[in-house]
Design an enzyme around this catalytic site. Sequence first.
Site, PDB file in Angstrom:
ATOM      1  N   LYS A 174       0.999  -1.136   0.071  1.00 48.01           N
ATOM      2  CA  LYS A 174       0.014  -0.070   0.061  1.00 48.01           C
ATOM      3  C   LYS A 174       1.001   0.969   0.144  1.00 48.01           C
ATOM      4  CE  LYS A 174      -1.564   2.737   2.952  1.00 48.01           C
ATOM      5  NZ  LYS A 174      -1.352   3.870   2.113  1.00 48.01           N
ATOM      6  N   GLY A 205      -4.736   3.164  -1.102  1.00 48.11           N
ATOM      7  CA  GLY A 205      -5.675   3.424  -0.013  1.00 48.11           C
ATOM      8  C   GLY A 205      -5.076   4.298   0.762  1.00 48.11           C
ATOM      9  N   GLU A 249      10.159   1.837  10.133  1.00 46.61           N
ATOM     10  CA  GLU A 249      11.110   2.811   9.649  1.00 46.61           C
ATOM     11  C   GLU A 249      10.765   4.153  10.026  1.00 46.61           C
ATOM     12  OE1 GLU A 249      14.715   2.491   9.501  1.00 46.61           O
ATOM     13  OE2 GLU A 249      13.804   0.739   8.154  1.00 46.61           O
ATOM     14  N   CYS A 282      14.060  11.346   6.459  1.00 48.75           N
ATOM     15  CA  CYS A 282      14.208  11.001   7.739  1.00 48.75           C
ATOM     16  C   CYS A 282      15.638  10.887   8.046  1.00 48.75           C
ATOM     17  CB  CYS A 282      13.716   9.538   7.709  1.00 48.75           C
ATOM     18  SG  CYS A 282      14.130   8.441   6.711  1.00 48.75           S
ATOM     19  N   GLU A 382      10.639  16.703  13.994  1.00 54.31           N
ATOM     20  CA  GLU A 382      10.929  16.377  12.529  1.00 54.31           C
ATOM     21  C   GLU A 382      10.206  17.591  11.817  1.00 54.31           C
ATOM     22  OE1 GLU A 382       9.806  12.875  10.909  1.00 54.31           O
ATOM     23  OE2 GLU A 382      11.732  12.627  10.103  1.00 54.31           O
TER      24      GLU A 382
HETATM   25  P1  NAD Z   1       2.304   9.112   7.388  1.00 51.73           P
HETATM   26  O1  NAD Z   1       2.988   8.107   8.354  1.00 51.73           O
HETATM   27  O2  NAD Z   1       1.057   9.396   8.011  1.00 51.73           O
HETATM   28  O3  NAD Z   1       2.093   7.933   6.106  1.00 51.73           O
HETATM   29  C1  NAD Z   1       2.897   6.958   5.808  1.00 51.73           C
HETATM   30  C2  NAD Z   1       2.252   5.938   5.360  1.00 51.73           C
HETATM   31  O4  NAD Z   1       1.429   5.383   6.202  1.00 51.73           O
HETATM   32  C3  NAD Z   1       1.246   6.207   4.022  1.00 51.73           C
HETATM   33  O5  NAD Z   1       1.200   5.171   2.865  1.00 51.73           O
HETATM   34  C4  NAD Z   1      -0.050   6.336   4.786  1.00 51.73           C
HETATM   35  O6  NAD Z   1      -1.202   6.058   4.116  1.00 51.73           O
HETATM   36  C5  NAD Z   1       0.117   5.200   5.901  1.00 51.73           C
HETATM   37  N1  NAD Z   1      -0.683   5.305   6.855  1.00 51.73           N
HETATM   38  C6  NAD Z   1      -0.852   6.541   7.638  1.00 51.73           C
HETATM   39  N2  NAD Z   1      -1.538   6.465   8.803  1.00 51.73           N
HETATM   40  C7  NAD Z   1      -1.755   4.859   8.875  1.00 51.73           C
HETATM   41  C8  NAD Z   1      -2.119   3.952   9.938  1.00 51.73           C
HETATM   42  N3  NAD Z   1      -2.815   4.383  11.092  1.00 51.73           N
HETATM   43  N4  NAD Z   1      -2.207   2.627   9.490  1.00 51.73           N
HETATM   44  C9  NAD Z   1      -1.623   2.272   8.498  1.00 51.73           C
HETATM   45  N5  NAD Z   1      -1.045   3.035   7.491  1.00 51.73           N
HETATM   46  C10 NAD Z   1      -1.065   4.444   7.714  1.00 51.73           C
HETATM   47  O7  NAD Z   1       3.247  10.075   6.827  1.00 51.73           O
HETATM   48  P2  NAD Z   1       2.822  11.431   6.202  1.00 51.73           P
HETATM   49  O8  NAD Z   1       1.333  11.904   6.842  1.00 51.73           O
HETATM   50  O9  NAD Z   1       2.521  11.356   4.788  1.00 51.73           O
HETATM   51  O10 NAD Z   1       3.468  12.695   6.592  1.00 51.73           O
HETATM   52  C11 NAD Z   1       3.516  13.116   8.138  1.00 51.73           C
HETATM   53  C12 NAD Z   1       4.962  12.999   8.700  1.00 51.73           C
HETATM   54  O11 NAD Z   1       5.614  11.860   8.466  1.00 51.73           O
HETATM   55  C13 NAD Z   1       6.078  13.964   7.913  1.00 51.73           C
HETATM   56  O12 NAD Z   1       5.948  15.455   8.469  1.00 51.73           O
HETATM   57  C14 NAD Z   1       7.248  13.357   8.378  1.00 51.73           C
HETATM   58  O13 NAD Z   1       7.759  13.992   9.723  1.00 51.73           O
HETATM   59  C15 NAD Z   1       7.102  12.039   8.707  1.00 51.73           C
HETATM   60  N6  NAD Z   1       7.591  11.205   7.526  1.00 51.73           N
HETATM   61  C16 NAD Z   1       8.727  10.332   7.804  1.00 51.73           C
HETATM   62  C17 NAD Z   1       8.939   9.441   6.706  1.00 51.73           C
HETATM   63  C18 NAD Z   1      10.237   8.680   7.043  1.00 51.73           C
HETATM   64  O14 NAD Z   1      10.785   8.260   6.163  1.00 51.73           O
HETATM   65  N7  NAD Z   1      10.685   8.539   8.166  1.00 51.73           N
HETATM   66  C19 NAD Z   1       8.400   9.416   5.662  1.00 51.73           C
HETATM   67  C20 NAD Z   1       7.246  10.210   5.376  1.00 51.73           C
HETATM   68  C21 NAD Z   1       6.859  10.908   6.397  1.00 51.73           C
END
Ligand code: NAD
Length: 480
Positions: A174, A205, A249, A282, A382
């Site tokens: 996903k 999704g 991660e 990250c 972050e």
């Molecule tokens: P997020 O963690 O919300 O989303 C990442 C992935 O997880 C997406 O595919 C999303 O649909 C999914 N997801 C979100 N909530 C979920 C849940 N409850 N259960 C299962 N899957 C879920 O990240 P975002 O909203 O895109 O970004 C928000 C913050 O996350 C950013 O500001 C950043 O700080 C951090 N981020 C970190 C990384 C990293 O590599 N460490 C990558 C992206 C974002």
Amino acid sequence: MLEKREFYINGAWVAPLDGKDFDVIDPSTEEVCAVISLGGKADTDAAVAAASAALPGFMYSDPAERLALVKRILEVYTARADDMAKAISMEMGAPIDMALSSQVSSGTWHIENFIRDFDKIEFIAPLGDHAPEDRIIKEAVGVCALITPWNWPMNQVTLKVIPALLAGCTMVLKPSEIAPLSSVVWAEILHEAGVPAGVFNMVNGDGPGVGTQLSGHPDVDMVSFTGSSRAGILISKNAAETLKKVHLELGGKGANIIFADADEKAVVRGARHCFNNTGQSCNAPTRMLVERSIYDKAVEIAAETAEKTRVATAHDSGSHIGPVVSEAQFDKIQGLIQKGIDEGARLVAGGLGRPEGLNRGYFVRPTVFADVNNQMTIAREEIFGPVLSIIPFEGEEEALAIANDTPYGLTNYVQSQDGAKRNRMARKLRSGMVEMNGKSRGRGAPFGGMKASGIGREGGVWGVEDFLEVKAVAGWSNDA
Ligand code: NAD
């Protein structure tokens, strides 16, 4: 605008059973560039059922066949590099040249490294001479849910899909709903490479929908997730009900410790690294710790570097940085820049609003704060944007204390010409990775963090072993 895409389930593109439309926004223009379907429970169940059905055949397949399959994927991935770069550039705003030279090539790098290290994994090994009838068998964990973010789409997809395939797992990917287009190209690549039906499935999704359905699904054995700590915690809690294996991660707040004896390019290199991918990594070195005797000069150089960093549309060729991924990220970054000002950090470059001449698109000014102390919000959270915080220190002990005073522990950086000092720092920094004097990790090195930065390691041998169970067998016979 791209056509609405469907899901890849059991070796075919299928229409959603329970989908709702979702606009994908090009962050350079704020225009809708594609419409996808966000799946619902029926789609998640169909994908998991396909992966479950394919598991018995795939998990006992010959590892050499799986290696050959991954080599074919690498060939097709290489041939589709331009399509992939265009998709990444449009969905998340990486400038087109950088999308090809860094984003796409990070995937190439990981696939090559997995191929290179695969023969180091012993699927059946003796325990030792003291126990001649014992064997340690490694076998696939099972059906895996792979949930990926938008910031380095193919980096993260290859770091999960390829080792899962090599281990003999079947899977449902996903991708981030914000950047789903590259994963559509990825599914096409796997199809062309001949991945057996049901082994790899892809459903679009969001987190509350397909993401949550996957992490709580009774027929999913493992969740491998990259993204925010917020989502990582929710996934862990949801996965606990069915006692799944969870790999996380998460974020980082890396310190880049610059000693007075650092090489002359250390500050420029550190600031550029922080702004790379518009600060959306990250492992970005977002806290620059500078030894007091060179502090004023370092602040000046970092501010100049920010001012020289050109910001422009992702669709133009060149070495500029692009927009941040979304309006939500833009607003979050603006809020944190304001917080830095309000809490008394000294703004020496950039600041609020868009760069001059850009009034549309989620463009952020490369920003440097000096005189930051490690308790300020901008030093703790972050930001995920091109914002650098500079913190002064006096001596090794204070540098270590500041660097380690964070909930995160992903990558820290050290700049010094004194080898013994570098080694002392490397041993005491509480992070999964330490990179010094501008050196990056070699092929096959594990990627991952301690503390709030995650659980587990990706890449190379460690990455494949993450998708393997360990089985201890006594009474093994040497008969075939
Ligand atoms: P997020 O963690 O919300 O989303 C990442 C992935 O997880 C997406 O595919 C999303 O649909 C999914 N997801 C979100 N909530 C979920 C849940 N409850 N259960 C299962 N899957 C879920 O990240 P975002 O909203 O895109 O970004 C928000 C913050 O996350 C950013 O500001 C950043 O700080 C951090 N981020 C970190 C990384 C990293 O590599 N460490 C990558 C992206 C974002």
